[in-house]
Design a protein around this motif. Structure first.
Motif, PDB file in Angstrom:
ATOM      1  N   SER A  67       0.855  -1.192   0.000  1.00 54.52           N
ATOM      2  CA  SER A  67       0.000   0.000   0.000  1.00 54.52           C
ATOM      3  C   SER A  67       0.888   1.238   0.000  1.00 54.52           C
ATOM      4  CB  SER A  67      -0.906   0.027   1.235  1.00 54.52           C
ATOM      5  OG  SER A  67      -1.580   1.261   1.311  1.00 54.52           O
ATOM      6  N   LYS A  68       0.559   2.198  -0.835  1.00 55.21           N
ATOM      7  CA  LYS A  68       1.314   3.455  -0.864  1.00 55.21           C
ATOM      8  C   LYS A  68       0.805   4.440   0.176  1.00 55.21           C
ATOM      9  CE  LYS A  68       2.529   3.189  -5.736  1.00 55.21           C
ATOM     10  NZ  LYS A  68       2.438   3.821  -7.045  1.00 55.21           N
ATOM     11  N   LYS A  69      -0.456   4.291   0.595  1.00 50.42           N
ATOM     12  CA  LYS A  69      -1.091   5.277   1.467  1.00 50.42           C
ATOM     13  C   LYS A  69      -1.189   4.872   2.931  1.00 50.42           C
ATOM     14  CE  LYS A  69      -4.114   7.304  -2.028  1.00 50.42           C
ATOM     15  NZ  LYS A  69      -5.502   7.660  -2.342  1.00 50.42           N
ATOM     16  N   LEU A  70      -1.381   3.581   3.188  1.00 48.60           N
ATOM     17  CA  LEU A  70      -1.765   3.163   4.538  1.00 48.60           C
ATOM     18  C   LEU A  70      -0.602   3.023   5.516  1.00 48.60           C
ATOM     19  CD1 LEU A  70      -4.473   0.440   3.812  1.00 48.60           C
ATOM     20  CD2 LEU A  70      -4.828   2.760   4.701  1.00 48.60           C
ATOM     21  N   LEU A  71      -0.848   3.527   6.728  1.00 52.25           N
ATOM     22  CA  LEU A  71       0.020   3.273   7.871  1.00 52.25           C
ATOM     23  C   LEU A  71      -0.781   2.460   8.873  1.00 52.25           C
ATOM     24  CD1 LEU A  71       1.724   6.746   8.509  1.00 52.25           C
ATOM     25  CD2 LEU A  71       2.674   4.746   7.336  1.00 52.25           C
ATOM     26  N   LYS A  72      -0.124   1.492   9.492  1.00 51.81           N
ATOM     27  CA  LYS A  72      -0.747   0.665  10.523  1.00 51.81           C
ATOM     28  C   LYS A  72      -0.260   1.164  11.883  1.00 51.81           C
ATOM     29  CE  LYS A  72      -0.827  -3.999  12.400  1.00 51.81           C
ATOM     30  NZ  LYS A  72      -0.196  -5.327  12.312  1.00 51.81           N
ATOM     31  N   PHE A  73      -1.203   1.644  12.686  1.00 52.42           N
ATOM     32  CA  PHE A  73      -0.906   2.146  14.020  1.00 52.42           C
ATOM     33  C   PHE A  73      -1.290   1.101  15.057  1.00 52.42           C
ATOM     34  CE2 PHE A  73      -1.368   5.916  11.508  1.00 52.42           C
ATOM     35  CZ  PHE A  73      -0.550   6.860  12.093  1.00 52.42           C
ATOM     36  N   THR A  74      -0.408   0.853  16.001  1.00 54.12           N
ATOM     37  CA  THR A  74      -0.737   0.084  17.195  1.00 54.12           C
ATOM     38  C   THR A  74      -0.808   1.101  18.315  1.00 54.12           C
ATOM     39  OG1 THR A  74       0.436  -1.834  16.331  1.00 54.12           O
ATOM     40  CG2 THR A  74      -0.066  -1.821  18.699  1.00 54.12           C
ATOM     41  N   LEU A  75      -1.980   1.172  18.961  1.00 58.32           N
ATOM     42  CA  LEU A  75      -2.273   2.270  19.889  1.00 58.32           C
ATOM     43  C   LEU A  75      -2.630   1.774  21.278  1.00 58.32           C
ATOM     44  CD1 LEU A  75      -4.615   4.022  17.336  1.00 58.32           C
ATOM     45  CD2 LEU A  75      -2.318   4.810  17.945  1.00 58.32           C
ATOM     46  N   ASP A  76      -2.234   2.536  22.285  1.00 59.55           N
ATOM     47  CA  ASP A  76      -2.721   2.351  23.651  1.00 59.55           C
ATOM     48  C   ASP A  76      -3.973   3.210  23.753  1.00 59.55           C
ATOM     49  OD1 ASP A  76      -3.291   2.374  26.359  1.00 59.55           O
ATOM     50  OD2 ASP A  76      -1.298   3.017  26.985  1.00 59.55           O
ATOM     51  N   ASP A  77      -5.123   2.556  23.963  1.00 57.52           N
ATOM     52  CA  ASP A  77      -6.382   3.278  24.040  1.00 57.52           C
ATOM     53  C   ASP A  77      -6.857   3.499  25.475  1.00 57.52           C
ATOM     54  OD1 ASP A  77      -7.282   0.780  24.818  1.00 57.52           O
ATOM     55  OD2 ASP A  77      -8.569   0.469  23.075  1.00 57.52           O
ATOM     56  N   GLY A  78      -5.983   3.246  26.432  1.00 57.57           N
ATOM     57  CA  GLY A  78      -6.314   3.445  27.832  1.00 57.57           C
ATOM     58  C   GLY A  78      -6.795   2.191  28.516  1.00 57.57           C
ATOM     59  N   GLU A  79      -7.188   1.202  27.759  1.00 62.12           N
ATOM     60  CA  GLU A  79      -7.629  -0.066  28.340  1.00 62.12           C
ATOM     61  C   GLU A  79      -6.508  -1.099  28.299  1.00 62.12           C
ATOM     62  OE1 GLU A  79     -11.262  -1.341  26.467  1.00 62.12           O
ATOM     63  OE2 GLU A  79     -12.396   0.291  27.363  1.00 62.12           O
ATOM     64  N   LYS A  81      -5.150  -2.308  25.785  1.00 55.84           N
ATOM     65  CA  LYS A  81      -5.261  -3.187  24.635  1.00 55.84           C
ATOM     66  C   LYS A  81      -4.455  -2.541  23.523  1.00 55.84           C
ATOM     67  CE  LYS A  81     -10.014  -4.479  25.622  1.00 55.84           C
ATOM     68  NZ  LYS A  81     -11.395  -4.313  25.165  1.00 55.84           N
ATOM     69  N   ASP A  82      -3.887  -3.344  22.676  1.00 54.47           N
ATOM     70  CA  ASP A  82      -3.195  -2.809  21.512  1.00 54.47           C
ATOM     71  C   ASP A  82      -4.216  -2.671  20.393  1.00 54.47           C
ATOM     72  OD1 ASP A  82      -0.893  -2.806  22.960  1.00 54.47           O
ATOM     73  OD2 ASP A  82       0.038  -4.484  21.921  1.00 54.47           O
ATOM     74  N   ARG A  83      -4.809  -1.473  20.286  1.00 52.62           N
ATOM     75  CA  ARG A  83      -5.816  -1.194  19.258  1.00 52.62           C
ATOM     76  C   ARG A  83      -5.093  -0.924  17.942  1.00 52.62           C
ATOM     77  NH1 ARG A  83     -11.019   0.513  18.997  1.00 52.62           N
ATOM     78  NH2 ARG A  83     -11.148   0.540  21.264  1.00 52.62           N
ATOM     79  N   VAL A  84      -5.554  -1.540  16.876  1.00 52.13           N
ATOM     80  CA  VAL A  84      -4.969  -1.332  15.553  1.00 52.13           C
ATOM     81  C   VAL A  84      -5.911  -0.434  14.751  1.00 52.13           C
ATOM     82  CG1 VAL A  84      -4.320  -2.419  13.363  1.00 52.13           C
ATOM     83  CG2 VAL A  84      -3.674  -3.483  15.534  1.00 52.13           C
ATOM     84  N   ILE A  85      -5.357   0.640  14.208  1.00 52.39           N
ATOM     85  CA  ILE A  85      -6.087   1.518  13.307  1.00 52.39           C
ATOM     86  C   ILE A  85      -5.211   1.755  12.087  1.00 52.39           C
ATOM     87  CG2 ILE A  85      -6.999   3.856  12.957  1.00 52.39           C
ATOM     88  CD1 ILE A  85      -7.867   3.925  15.849  1.00 52.39           C
ATOM     89  N   LEU A  86      -5.816   1.622  10.916  1.00 56.91           N
ATOM     90  CA  LEU A  86      -5.130   1.937   9.670  1.00 56.91           C
ATOM     91  C   LEU A  86      -5.557   3.329   9.242  1.00 56.91           C
ATOM     92  CD1 LEU A  86      -5.484  -1.372   7.621  1.00 56.91           C
ATOM     93  CD2 LEU A  86      -3.685  -0.707   9.184  1.00 56.91           C
ATOM     94  N   SER A  87      -4.609   4.093   8.726  1.00 56.58           N
ATOM     95  CA  SER A  87      -4.900   5.448   8.270  1.00 56.58           C
ATOM     96  C   SER A  87      -4.133   5.722   6.980  1.00 56.58           C
ATOM     97  CB  SER A  87      -4.496   6.459   9.347  1.00 56.58           C
ATOM     98  OG  SER A  87      -4.854   7.763   8.970  1.00 56.58           O
ATOM     99  N   GLY A  88      -4.808   6.323   6.009  1.00 55.93           N
ATOM    100  CA  GLY A  88      -4.208   6.596   4.702  1.00 55.93           C
ATOM    101  C   GLY A  88      -3.436   7.899   4.674  1.00 55.93           C
ATOM    102  N   ILE A  89      -2.463   8.042   5.559  1.00 57.26           N
ATOM    103  CA  ILE A  89      -1.729   9.311   5.682  1.00 57.26           C
ATOM    104  C   ILE A  89      -0.239   9.186   5.390  1.00 57.26           C
ATOM    105  CG2 ILE A  89      -3.422  10.227   7.319  1.00 57.26           C
ATOM    106  CD1 ILE A  89      -1.378   9.724   9.557  1.00 57.26           C
ATOM    107  N   HIS A  90       0.177   8.074   4.758  1.00 60.21           N
ATOM    108  CA  HIS A  90       1.615   7.867   4.522  1.00 60.21           C
ATOM    109  C   HIS A  90       2.217   8.942   3.620  1.00 60.21           C
ATOM    110  CE1 HIS A  90       5.017   4.708   3.834  1.00 60.21           C
ATOM    111  NE2 HIS A  90       5.446   5.776   4.448  1.00 60.21           N
TER     112      HIS A  90
END
Length: 152
Positions: A67-79, A81-90
């Motif tokens: 993918s040219k656009k997508l970044l995969k984020f592993t996030l601490d959401d306060g719980e 848990k390792d929340r995964v969110i993809l965002s097209g901001i590369h």
């Protein structure tokens, strides 16, 4: 023993505040900025209040293969848990510059599969056009805001 910075019997130690250059705010010319029109439709408060906006800490960020656009984020959401969110901001950010940042996400969207990966939420960005070119700024907030802090 004399301090190393002692000259002619006088101590030349300066207050650190005196040494540090004063931060000047960069002046930005917004005259060439084009903003998308606001929605004419309104959303009632009950509908809006169902959206769960949270501060999230970026634990890891990587480009999504093929993918040219997508970044995969592993996030601490306060719980914790390792929340995964993809965002097209590369196009606007390199993954390594985002690790450790505190961002804003909506966390109660249903998972959406992109490039075979479930994205569990959406990171919030500000978008505008400037001189015919789209600009994007991922919303990042003060690092003193803990992961999971709710936005109202």
């Amino acid at each position: 023993m004399k301090p190393l910075n002692n000259v002619n019997g006088k101590n030349d130690v300066k207050n650190k505040a005196e040494e540090a250059p004063k931060a000047e705010h960069e002046k930005i010319d917004f005259s060439k900025v084009k903003i998308e029109p606001l929605f004419e439709d309104t959303v009632d408060f009950d509908t809006f209040s169902k959206s769960d906006f949270r501060a999230v800490k970026v634990l890891a960020c990587e480009a999504v293969p093929k993918s040219k656009k997508l970044l995969k984020f592993t996030l601490d959401d306060g719980e914790r848990k390792d929340r995964v969110i993809l965002s097209g901001i590369h196009e606007y950010y390199e993954p390594e510059e985002l690790v450790g940042k505190t961002c804003i996400a909506i966390v109660n969207l249903p998972p959406k599969k992109m490039m075979g990966i479930d994205s569990c939420g959406m990171l919030i960005s500000a978008v505008h056009e400037e001189e015919g070119e789209e600009k994007l700024h991922l919303l990042m907030v003060d690092d003193h805001i803990p992961a999971g802090a709710k936005l109202y």
